[in-house]
Motif scaffolding. Structure first.
Motif, PDB file in Angstrom:
ATOM      1  N   SER A 129       0.839  -1.192   0.000  1.00 41.27           N
ATOM      2  CA  SER A 129       0.000   0.000   0.000  1.00 41.27           C
ATOM      3  C   SER A 129       0.880   1.250   0.000  1.00 41.27           C
ATOM      4  O   SER A 129       2.092   1.185   0.210  1.00 41.27           O
ATOM      5  N   THR A 130       0.249   2.403  -0.222  1.00 39.63           N
ATOM      6  CA  THR A 130       0.992   3.668  -0.240  1.00 39.63           C
ATOM      7  C   THR A 130       1.636   3.946   1.118  1.00 39.63           C
ATOM      8  O   THR A 130       2.785   4.411   1.193  1.00 39.63           O
ATOM      9  N   ARG A 131       0.915   3.643   2.195  1.00 37.15           N
ATOM     10  CA  ARG A 131       1.463   3.862   3.544  1.00 37.15           C
ATOM     11  C   ARG A 131       2.678   2.976   3.779  1.00 37.15           C
ATOM     12  O   ARG A 131       3.691   3.419   4.325  1.00 37.15           O
ATOM     13  N   LYS A 132       2.614   1.720   3.329  1.00 38.70           N
ATOM     14  CA  LYS A 132       3.749   0.806   3.484  1.00 38.70           C
ATOM     15  C   LYS A 132       4.923   1.267   2.619  1.00 38.70           C
ATOM     16  O   LYS A 132       6.084   1.063   2.984  1.00 38.70           O
ATOM     17  N   ALA A 133       4.600   1.882   1.476  1.00 32.82           N
ATOM     18  CA  ALA A 133       5.673   2.372   0.598  1.00 32.82           C
ATOM     19  C   ALA A 133       6.470   3.479   1.285  1.00 32.82           C
ATOM     20  O   ALA A 133       7.700   3.543   1.164  1.00 32.82           O
ATOM     21  N   VAL A 134       5.776   4.358   2.013  1.00 36.10           N
ATOM     22  CA  VAL A 134       6.461   5.431   2.755  1.00 36.10           C
ATOM     23  C   VAL A 134       7.369   4.824   3.821  1.00 36.10           C
ATOM     24  O   VAL A 134       8.521   5.250   4.004  1.00 36.10           O
ATOM     25  N   HIS A 135       6.852   3.812   4.528  1.00 42.67           N
ATOM     26  CA  HIS A 135       7.667   3.123   5.527  1.00 42.67           C
ATOM     27  C   HIS A 135       8.879   2.463   4.866  1.00 42.67           C
ATOM     28  O   HIS A 135       9.987   2.476   5.425  1.00 42.67           O
ATOM     29  N   CYS A 136       8.668   1.905   3.698  1.00 38.55           N
ATOM     30  CA  CYS A 136       9.743   1.241   2.960  1.00 38.55           C
ATOM     31  C   CYS A 136      10.847   2.241   2.593  1.00 38.55           C
ATOM     32  O   CYS A 136      12.043   1.924   2.690  1.00 38.55           O
ATOM     33  N   ILE A 137      10.453   3.444   2.181  1.00 34.97           N
ATOM     34  CA  ILE A 137      11.437   4.476   1.830  1.00 34.97           C
ATOM     35  C   ILE A 137      12.289   4.836   3.040  1.00 34.97           C
ATOM     36  O   ILE A 137      13.516   4.983   2.943  1.00 34.97           O
ATOM     37  N   LEU A 138      11.655   4.965   4.203  1.00 36.01           N
ATOM     38  CA  LEU A 138      12.394   5.274   5.433  1.00 36.01           C
ATOM     39  C   LEU A 138      13.364   4.154   5.777  1.00 36.01           C
ATOM     40  O   LEU A 138      14.516   4.406   6.160  1.00 36.01           O
ATOM     41  N   ILE A 139      12.911   2.919   5.619  1.00 26.85           N
ATOM     42  CA  ILE A 139      13.772   1.759   5.906  1.00 26.85           C
ATOM     43  C   ILE A 139      14.950   1.722   4.943  1.00 26.85           C
ATOM     44  O   ILE A 139      16.096   1.449   5.337  1.00 26.85           O
ATOM     45  N   ILE A 140      14.684   2.013   3.652  1.00 29.81           N
ATOM     46  CA  ILE A 140      15.755   2.025   2.639  1.00 29.81           C
ATOM     47  C   ILE A 140      16.842   3.020   3.028  1.00 29.81           C
ATOM     48  O   ILE A 140      18.041   2.714   2.974  1.00 29.81           O
TER      49      ILE A 140
END
Length: 309
Positions: A129-140
């Motif tokens: 989801s879009t929310r998970k994508a934002v979390h993914c960017i932070l993790i990256i």
């Protein structure tokens, strides 16, 4: 890594160096323009900035653009023999190190997204989801910053405060105070790329199994996903070769200085600039929806977008 942009040698012909610098400027300018066009296209279509794989693609474009810009600035500083205060050099090197790792880590995330979409389609909407994508960017960005945080911590503990106000030529080697730091940096990089290679290979194998068993539209989608993962692996291989360049150059530097300078320039173009220029060509222009949107904006609206068809 970034030390490979130090290509100037007193034994190099001035005309040769000028041509080399002009070539670098042309390549960087062209691909920065392409990246800006693709980022602009991404920002103008709601579908793109609400879809995980396009969000990760945009992250790659931004990372590559900043990497190209910073390396080009450092290249010009070295070419004109400018010196800068070390605190400013430190800031540039921090961003350079971050975006050196951000692109391959993002490629791995894109591979895992394709794996979920093809092998776990029922969980794709929830996990991507879009929310998970934002979390993914932070993790990256957190994962990408770990190598330089380690090197930076050792560096800060090893130098005097007066070092930061000194003027010197700016490259990554300045921050290697102890000889074992370069080995540590290499070991961390090798570990990162080993994990990323394992993730991409495992995803490739899983997607290939699904592609063989699928039929109709699912089969077509699976094989397309398989090709995308293969391209991720190809680009990651180029990033991995960056780690071997210093070892090859160290051997050549003992044999012939001119060959050493030429090899460093070749490595910089082939293994540092080229992988950063592949993203828009591989992912932006081969994606049918994105390519149609790009054509629409390039042709000033004369070509209708996929959403209008």
């Amino acid at each position: 890594m970034a030390a490979n942009i130090s290509l100037i040698s007193s034994g190099t012909s001035p005309y040769t160096v000028i041509y080399q610098v002009i070539l670098v400027q042309v390549l960087v300018s062209v691909f920065l323009c392409i990246n800006l066009l693709l980022i602009s296209t991404f920002s103008k279509q709601e579908y793109f900035y609400t879809t995980t794989r396009y969000i990760l693609f945009a992250v790659t474009l931004l990372s590559d653009s900043l990497y190209l810009l910073i390396t080009d600035i450092m290249y010009i500083l070295i070419y004109f023999r400018f010196t800068v205060q070390m605190w400013l050099c430190l800031i540039m090197c921090i961003f350079l190190s971050l975006y050196t790792f951000a692109t391959p880590v993002t490629l791995t995330a894109m591979t895992l997204e394709r794996y979920v979409a093809i092998c776990r389609p029922l969980h794709h909407a929830e996990l991507c989801s879009t929310r998970k994508a934002v979390h993914c960017i932070l993790i990256i960005h957190c994962i990408s910053s770990v190598p330089f945080i380690i090197i930076l911590s050792i560096f800060i503990a090893s130098v005097a405060h007066s070092f930061y106000t000194e003027n010197n030529k700016c490259n990554m080697d300045i921050f290697v105070v102890h000889s074992w730091q370069s080995h540590l940096r290499t070991a961390i990089s090798q570990f990162y790329f080993l994990i990323m290679c394992i993730a991409i290979v495992c995803s490739y194998i899983k997607i290939m199994k699904v592609a063989k068993c699928a039929s109709g539209e699912n089969k077509k989608s699976s094989w397309k996903g398989l090709r995308t993962v293969a391209l991720h692996a190809f680009q990651l291989l180029f990033c991995l070769i960056q780690l071997w360049c210093p070892f090859i150059e160290a051997v050549i530097s003992q044999i012939n200085v001119m060959m050493y300078v030429n090899i460093r320039y070749f490595n910089y173009i082939t293994f540092f600039l080229a992988p950063r220029c592949l993203s828009p060509l591989i992912y932006g222009l081969r994606d049918d929806k994105f390519f149609r949107a790009v054509k629409h904006y390039v042709l000033c609206g004369m070509y209708k977008t996929w959403s209008e068809e």
